[in-house]
Motif scaffolding. Structure first.
Motif, mmCIF file in Angstrom:
data_model
loop_
_atom_site.group_PDB
_atom_site.id
_atom_site.type_symbol
_atom_site.label_atom_id
_atom_site.label_comp_id
_atom_site.label_asym_id
_atom_site.label_seq_id
_atom_site.Cartn_x
_atom_site.Cartn_y
_atom_site.Cartn_z
ATOM 1 N N HIS A 1 0.843 -1.192 0.000
ATOM 2 C CA HIS A 1 0.000 0.000 0.000
ATOM 3 C C HIS A 1 0.883 1.249 0.000
ATOM 4 N N ASN A 2 0.291 2.363 -0.293
ATOM 5 C CA ASN A 2 1.030 3.617 -0.270
ATOM 6 C C ASN A 2 1.014 4.219 1.132
ATOM 7 N N HIS A 3 1.827 5.223 1.340
ATOM 8 C CA HIS A 3 1.832 5.903 2.620
ATOM 9 C C HIS A 3 2.121 7.398 2.407
ATOM 10 N N SER A 4 2.023 8.124 3.486
ATOM 11 C CA SER A 4 2.099 9.593 3.400
ATOM 12 C C SER A 4 3.229 10.130 4.268
ATOM 13 N N PRO A 5 4.413 10.296 3.697
ATOM 14 C CA PRO A 5 5.493 10.903 4.473
ATOM 15 C C PRO A 5 5.096 12.311 4.932
ATOM 16 N N ILE A 6 5.523 12.676 6.125
ATOM 17 C CA ILE A 6 5.273 14.032 6.630
ATOM 18 C C ILE A 6 6.607 14.776 6.655
ATOM 19 N N SER A 7 6.646 15.892 5.949
ATOM 20 C CA SER A 7 7.858 16.706 5.916
ATOM 21 C C SER A 7 7.670 17.924 6.796
ATOM 22 N N LEU A 8 8.700 18.248 7.538
ATOM 23 C CA LEU A 8 8.702 19.482 8.325
ATOM 24 C C LEU A 8 9.589 20.488 7.600
ATOM 25 N N LEU A 9 9.042 21.652 7.355
ATOM 26 C CA LEU A 9 9.732 22.661 6.556
ATOM 27 C C LEU A 9 9.819 23.968 7.340
ATOM 28 N N SER A 10 10.923 24.653 7.156
ATOM 29 C CA SER A 10 11.136 25.891 7.907
ATOM 30 C C SER A 10 10.526 27.088 7.191
ATOM 31 N N LEU A 11 9.757 27.864 7.925
ATOM 32 C CA LEU A 11 9.206 29.115 7.393
ATOM 33 C C LEU A 11 10.110 30.299 7.705
ATOM 34 N N GLY A 12 11.123 30.046 8.509
ATOM 35 C CA GLY A 12 11.954 31.140 8.986
ATOM 36 C C GLY A 12 13.035 31.546 8.004
#
Lengths: 334, 420
Positions: free
Chosen positions: A323-334
């Motif tokens: 099955h597929n999955h959903s990686p979660i990326s954390l990205l900087s707004l700063g």
């Protein structure tokens, strides 16, 4: 201030399921996900996995935090559940709020509003889930938000109509945005997928897509900013290509800035940041395919996307059918 | 020498192409006609083009990895559950049979549609007929005086001779574009009946001359189109659905599929042997669940209305009903929240003539990713449908000129679990 680029913060989180909605806790220290395997999962911002909440059926479709940290989750079989704010996340109550797919919810003070494929909008007490009132709108309902500074509700439906209801469920007004809907052959496609007020309540963001076809669903992502007082369009943005799909989730970062994510044909996905005064996005991040949700806290963006090569006809050559999955990326707004 | 082959232009339906020729009916007594009608074998073939998801219809797997958002609901047959998107059909499961262990060979539309509708026989260097053309040949036109193979579809109509394969154009489909009769079917009012008859006689003479140097089947098909047109001229009331009770129109729905299913019921009532109803737009690679949320109920309502009406009219004893696509959809949910093409383990719904009522044949595994019992290919289903209609599919042969050809894949057999 919108940055020129979004930089990864740490490594992505790799959940074992596909994800439909992610939200930060009110203190910004936890990230929680609504998963298609029927679970609700937690991580801290360093990516360490915490509790997994079970008890839902079908898909967990959406979730939201109350201001005090209680968590409300909803599923595709119509159940609505409230979890405690402490680390144990005990189940406080769970009800069958709707006859079918609960698509969206909103919380205001001690009340929670929900909308569903069953065509109804329901107000429940946040304390125990008790029904306050329920109104039938006879349409598949996709999105809901409280109007700024009041208990009135705005609900977006499949046909591109925004219904504005008072606290008793009576119609205040409605307005139509027909570009968000297409009848292709016998399929109704599109719908107002998101309704979000700016923090000062002066502007309403309507999000979704302008569908070109059903079936395959070719669609241009679309965002329309509306003057909340007059419902007149301030500006409308439409994606350049019909393979970009829906604007699946949208968040106001402040009164002047919005961030949204798109998911279109497999491999297509964008993180878009707008200055609210300008139609064209100020930042377009192209590195994440098929993004379905976004949230922001403490100069950090969290984006759920989809693994590469998620599509394909037939079984394929791999020994195991994955099955597929959903990686979660954390990205900087700063 | 003239080219013995006809051109597609010669098979276009127009008023001119429809004029003339005698009725096929009218040669039997009312009693005999009634008897024949009672023995009439007919087929309704509902084609959901693009691929309905088995998981959102006939073989739901709720609360599993690939199960999607929807629930399974009980049906009128204890122990059989189908998707919540089919509430009306669920009430009529006691009339239906589902095969849940279908495995076919193609995962592309371009090859799949043809192979499925032609029964995917062994390659013998000929083009096999579509199921509708096969039934037109094997069951005949009956005494309805209407074409044996009528295709109700969105968009354009016409005479679709290619469906007939080696059987020859005579067994092609009369396609009613958007459920409407062919354009210019009626005699213009400025032409008198006598003038019309005179023109027809002239046309017949021209036909005879044309036939002299051409293959018989092409001219047969040409004349056949005229005959059918003449019959349709007398039956234009068939197409006026507005005259039907509003209750019927509401039950079937006002969208294309609803209107076309209601027309199909009328065509079956009037004795058409094979009626195909096509709905396009089921290729839900993207937003599959919202797509099926919109599409499946628009199939459910008219399909259930049809089953109910056929049952009430005792027509399910004569009419074989089939609802299917060219394949199912992948269990895996792609990044566009869609499902892709899946010939590996999918389902077909059927009912009526010659079939058991309220049964399920075959099972898939818990995740729906494979078949847990004997897999059935389209050749098995062709045997099943032929035998349900009393056609000995394992011995009966076509003759393509002198070449004997099995009517269904000779290495396959009927699905015994669903045959009455």
């Amino acid at each position: 201030m919108i940055p020129r680029t979004l930089k990864d913060v740490g490594k992505p989180i790799f959940p074992t399921s596909q994800i439909l909605r992610i939200r930060f806790s009110p203190n910004g220290e936890q990230l929680v996900a609504a998963c298609t395997d029927g679970t609700v999962r937690f991580w801290d911002t360093a990516g360490k996995e915490g509790a997994t909440l079970r008890g839902h059926s079908g898909w967990v479709t959406t979730l939201a935090f109350a201001a005090d940290g209680r968590l409300v989750t909803a599923d595709s079989w119509g159940a609505l559940t409230c979890w405690s704010k402490d680390a144990e996340r005990k189940k406080l109550w769970s009800i069958t709020a709707h006859e079918g797919w609960l698509r969206a919810l909103a919380i205001r003070e001690e009340e929670v509003a929900t909308v569903s494929r069953d065509g109804t909008v329901r107000r429940s007490k946040l304390g125990n889930g008790e029904l306050l009132n329920k109104t039938s709108l006879n349409a598949d309902l996709y999105s809901v938000t409280y109007s700024h500074g009041s208990d009135e509700l705005l609900i977006g439906d499949l046909f591109g109509k925004v219904h504005w209801l008072d606290t008793a469920g009576k119609r205040v007004r409605d307005f139509e945005r027909n570009d968000f809907h297409l009848l292709d052959r016998i399929q109704d496609v599109g719908g107002i997928r998101g309704l979000t007020f700016s923090p000062d309540g002066k502007t309403l963001a309507i999000s979704g897509a302008m569908p070109k076809t059903g079936g395959f669903v070719q669609a241009f992502p679309m965002l329309e900013l509306v003057d909340a007082a007059t419902q007149k369009t301030i500006w409308k943005w439409k994606g350049a290509n019909d393979n970009e799909g829906y604007l699946h989730d949208l968040k106001w970062l402040d009164n002047d800035t919005l961030v949204g994510v798109t998911s279109g044909q497999p491999g297509q996905g964008k993180v878009l940041v707008w200055n609210a005064k300008t139609t064209e996005p100020a930042l377009v991040h192209l590195k994440l395919p098929n993004c379905h949700s976004v949230d922001a806290a403490k100069q950090l963006l969290a984006v759920s996307s989809t693994n590469a090569n998620s599509s394909g006809n037939g079984r394929g050559k791999a020994a195991e059918y994955r099955h597929n999955h959903s990686p979660i990326s954390l990205l900087s707004l700063g | 020498m003239r080219n013995p082959l006809c051109t597609p232009v010669e098979h276009r339906l127009s008023r001119r192409a429809f004029l003339g020729a005698a009725a096929l009916g009218g040669l039997v007594t009312p009693t005999l006609a009634e008897t024949l009608r009672n023995e009439r074998k007919q087929v309704l073939f509902v084609w959901l083009d693009g691929g309905i998801s088995q998981l959102e219809s006939w073989d739901p797997k709720p609360n599993t990895t690939f199960g999607g958002p929807f629930r399974a609901i009980p049906t009128s047959v204890p122990g059989i559950h189908i998707s919540e998107l089919l509430p009306e059909t669920a009430k009529l499961m006691h009339h239906l049979a589902i095969v849940r262990s279908v495995r076919t060979q193609d995962d592309s539309h371009s090859a799949g549609v043809d192979r499925i509708q032609r029964g995917d026989p062994k390659n013998r260097g000929v083009v096999y007929p579509y199921l509708g053309s096969a039934m037109a040949k094997l069951l005949g036109a009956g005494d309805s005086g209407l074409p044996p193979y009528v295709w109700v579809k969105p968009m354009n109509g016409g005479f679709i001779y290619k469906d007939a394969g080696f059987l020859g154009p005579k067994y092609g489909a009369l396609a009613l574009g958007d459920g409407k009769p062919p354009e210019n079917l009626l005699r213009p009012s400025e032409i008198s009946a006598a003038d019309d008859e005179e023109r027809n006689e002239l046309r017949k003479l021209a036909d005879q001359r044309y036939t002299a140097n051409r293959k018989a089947d092409t001219t047969e098909a040409n004349s056949y189109a005229y005959e059918m047109a003449a019959q349709l001229q007398k039956r234009v009331e068939l197409f006026d659905l507005a005259k039907l009770p509003k209750k019927d129109q509401d039950r079937y729905g006002s969208h294309d599929l609803g209107r076309h299913m209601l027309l199909a019921r009328r065509l079956l009532e009037k004795g058409v042997t094979f009626v195909k109803v096509t709905s396009y737009g089921w290729d839900t690679h993207g937003d599959n669940f919202n797509g099926h949320s919109s599409l499946v109920p628009k199939f459910d309502k008219p399909f259930a209305a049809m089953i109910q009406d056929l049952a009430e009219r005792k027509m399910l004893d004569n009419v074989l009903v089939i609802a299917m696509s060219e394949f199912g959809r992948t269990p895996r949910i792609n990044g566009h929240l869609g499902r892709d093409h899946w010939p590996e383990a999918w389902s077909v719904c059927m009912g009526g003539r010659g079939l058991k009522k309220g049964v399920v044949a075959g099972t898939t595994n818990d995740l729906g990713t494979d078949i847990a019992t004997e897999p059935y290919d389209i050749g098995h289903l062709f045997h099943t449908w032929f035998q349900a209609l009393g056609i000995e599919s394992e011995t009966k042969q076509y003759f393509n000129r002198s070449q004997p050809l099995p009517i269904a894949h000779e290495d396959m057999h009927a699905v015994k679990e669903v045959l009455a």
